[in-house]
Design a protein around this motif. Sequence first.
Motif, PDB file in Angstrom:
ATOM      1  N   ALA A  73      38.978 -26.120   9.792  1.00  0.00           N
ATOM      2  CA  ALA A  73      39.209 -26.484  11.197  1.00  0.00           C
ATOM      3  C   ALA A  73      40.509 -25.839  11.684  1.00  0.00           C
TER       4      ALA A  73
ATOM      5  N   LYS B 208      33.213 -22.177  17.595  1.00  0.00           N
ATOM      6  CA  LYS B 208      32.956 -23.601  17.373  1.00  0.00           C
ATOM      7  C   LYS B 208      31.573 -23.782  16.730  1.00  0.00           C
TER       8      LYS B 208
ATOM      9  N   ARG C 242      28.409 -26.491  16.603  1.00  0.00           N
ATOM     10  CA  ARG C 242      27.756 -27.728  17.023  1.00  0.00           C
ATOM     11  C   ARG C 242      26.524 -27.946  16.144  1.00  0.00           C
TER      12      ARG C 242
ATOM     13  N   GLN D 238      31.207 -29.982  16.536  1.00  0.00           N
ATOM     14  CA  GLN D 238      31.972 -30.122  17.774  1.00  0.00           C
ATOM     15  C   GLN D 238      31.064 -30.397  18.969  1.00  0.00           C
TER      16      GLN D 238
ATOM     17  N   TYR E  36      30.041 -20.579  20.553  1.00  0.00           N
ATOM     18  CA  TYR E  36      29.723 -21.513  19.462  1.00  0.00           C
ATOM     19  C   TYR E  36      28.332 -21.240  18.908  1.00  0.00           C
TER      20      TYR E  36
ATOM     21  N   ARG F  99      30.816 -23.999   9.484  1.00  0.00           N
ATOM     22  CA  ARG F  99      32.258 -24.117   9.794  1.00  0.00           C
ATOM     23  C   ARG F  99      33.074 -23.220   8.883  1.00  0.00           C
TER      24      ARG F  99
END
Length: 846
Positions: free
Chosen positions: A496, A502, A504, A522, A817, A829
């Motif tokens: 992070a 990003k 999701r 996120q 993202y 991630r």
Amino acid sequence: MNKLELSEATLITPSGRIDRERHGWRAKCLQRLVRMDLPVPRSFAICCNTVRLIAQGRSIGCEVLQDILSGSGLVSVRPSAVMPEWGGPGTVLNVGINDALHKTLVDRIGQANADAVYLSFVQSYAIHIARLDPDMFTQDGPDALAQALRSYHDEMDAPFPQDPAEQLSQVLRSMARAWDGPTARLLRQAKGAPADAPLGLVVQEMALALGPGLCGSGSIQFIDPVTGTPRVTGRFRGQHHGRAIGEGAETLYLTKDDRGPALEDTAPDLFATLCEFGAACRKRLREEMQIEFVVTGGQISVIDAVRVARGSRAGVRIAVSLARDGIIPHDEALMRVEPRALADLLHHQVDPRAPRDQIARGIDASPGAATGNLVFSATAAQAANARGDACILVRRETGPEDIRGMHASVAVLTERGGTTSHAAVIARGLGLPCIVGANGIVIDARNRTLRAGDRVLKEGDVITIDGSSGEVLAGSAVLLPPALDDAFTQLMDWAAQAGGLKVRANADTPEDAKTARRFQAQGIGLCRTEHMFFDADRLPAMREMIFADTPEDRRLSLDRILPMQRKDFSSLFEIMAGLPVTIRLFDPPLHEFLPHEREGMRELAESLDLPLSDVIRRVEALTEFNPMLGMRGVRLGITVPEIYDMQARAIFEATVDASRKGDPVVPEIMIPLVSAMREVELVKTRIDAVAAAVRNERRVDFTYRLGVMVETPRAALRAGDIAAHSAFLSFGTNDLTQMTYGLSRDDAGRFMGTYVGQGVYAEDPFHVLDEDGVGELILTGVQRARRQSPGITISVCGEHGGNPESIAFCHDAGVDYVSCSPFRVPVARLAAAQSAIRSRKTRESH
Ligand code: PEP
Ligand code: MG
């Protein structure tokens, strides 16, 4: 032989010019050990170029060879490829022994030991260098050495070579040539090496593991290779006080336990020194190393060190603990973990040390492993679940009527399908191990049997699904539990901090949303609203709506669905607590909601209170030749606009409710399968009208963002026009891949193995984004959309959003993202963090 003087045998010293590219990893690693002042026997590195010339027939000059042999007279030769995993020809030990040296050794280490050293070299030279029949060199017993020397003489018509330099020269030649052979080439290519990968060689003075005092050889490592927790493991084959091999040799465990005598007890100081060496290697080499050592009369020699081979769990723990101890930076810990490996930590995994009885193989559609009894229908799965039995649902392919059965199962196996087929998508969402497209199995659902090769399994038989490898195993297997421990959490925290695009989650249910939050997604990047109706309780409402043939009937069934949807959205907003939630309007390939078999149609007729013939007629009327290109997505929204109106109302009413309870919610509404700008205009006008109506009725204001899924090639090409009406664009790369290739998502699994096997496609394009074709459409779309609306949000929500290579592409393409199945969020991630670190490093180096 052309005896060109090749001087490229470099003594490995702390300051010598040894590098991995020229001399291979082993030579470089030995230099590091030498720099650390570890007791490494005198070693020489022969560079790759020289080895290549040796393979072509040149020899190293005699003087150089004599210099190498000028120590104790005995040396070993080991391969040193650029990467350890590329392997190399086997090590040859005790090169240099001859009758004269044998005599000296008799005095030093005793007759039997000296004989054993000579014999083992004669045997390995005869078999590997002179290429004589191995059966002639299996001698044993007191006369074995003499017999072996005689056999050599008889076969070669010459005595065993007595010149150590000649022996060494022949060993080097044989190893250099072995590396050039076709089998070695194939083997290293399978491990990722280029066909023309170079080989260096290391010649090292032998440290004798025989003789008076404590002698022996062993290897030691300081972590558990499966869990990565600190633990000394290894072995030591010791020989005490000059007793001969066979009489006095014993295997000592390294540490005290109840299995037998341990080096830790027998020689505590020596054991402590080895542990110090381990700690020093960890610090200086910045890695957990396995140390190979020899003890001669109580003195340790470190002959080699290799990176500890490790499983995925251990890989994470080791990287994190090195970074926590300040040995490597956090970024490096992130870069050292293969993102895909994280998937192994989130699920049960077949213990890599356990045996496997593989009966079939398919596409590894959803990771993890589970053992259970075979069942062939959703009903049988539910019954097994009710009895508390773990079961594995086996189907040709799955559809909505199987959802309950999937929920009730611990894993799913289908004969058909690919990575984005129904079973695969649903199983990933549920976190169930799943294999699809298992071509080698034949399912007989009626007789409830499964045939795999010549094995026939019946309902109730136990199998194990390894969804991480795509293997179907007979019986149960030893499983490791998930490892969502402190090391995993720490790595995710560092990811992070590293930034990057990003991530999701694609989440359709409250459970999905909770999993998404647990893995710190996120937001929700794709809620497939039609999936909310796959549940058996909801399916009838959906079917009723599809079957309605008058506007009035449709309105009645939509009125029934509205509160369900409002509740669905309210709970998603609540769980996501202010994080963005993207809701995609209905995109049902209608056939997925229709019964296909007579029994299903009869049940539907019953629930709709219609004659069976009406249902059959209606199913026929709705049946499309090519449903994936038929009445899907926005096409349904344009032709039956009341459906999207109902959904928009449910979203806005849930928005008002959730905003009353907490922070204002700004829902994101997404239109699927768009191919023309006008589709967006039409839908937008109606949704705006619904928003105005809800604002009026509820007397509150709210905003929303309208976005478009780019999943037809035309939408990508017209992304500029479409962007003018959209707050965001999300590339649906599953359909975009399907349509770009003209490949069916549901059927491609049948031939994908052959296609990839023959190199038609480098990878399954539903799995790894095709950068050349689909990627070009994405780049074009991003560029045209941003030219029109520079601030527009762009994402990728197809399955590629969870694939590390595809994420790197998305990063470079400037995507904001990616969105993927909740259980792939950690993988994504880490991949996103790695892309960010790579870009930062590139920027810094310019
Ligand atoms: C896609 O097509 O990439 C997508 C995300 O939508 P679906 O898989 O539901 O068709
Ligand atoms: Mg799609």
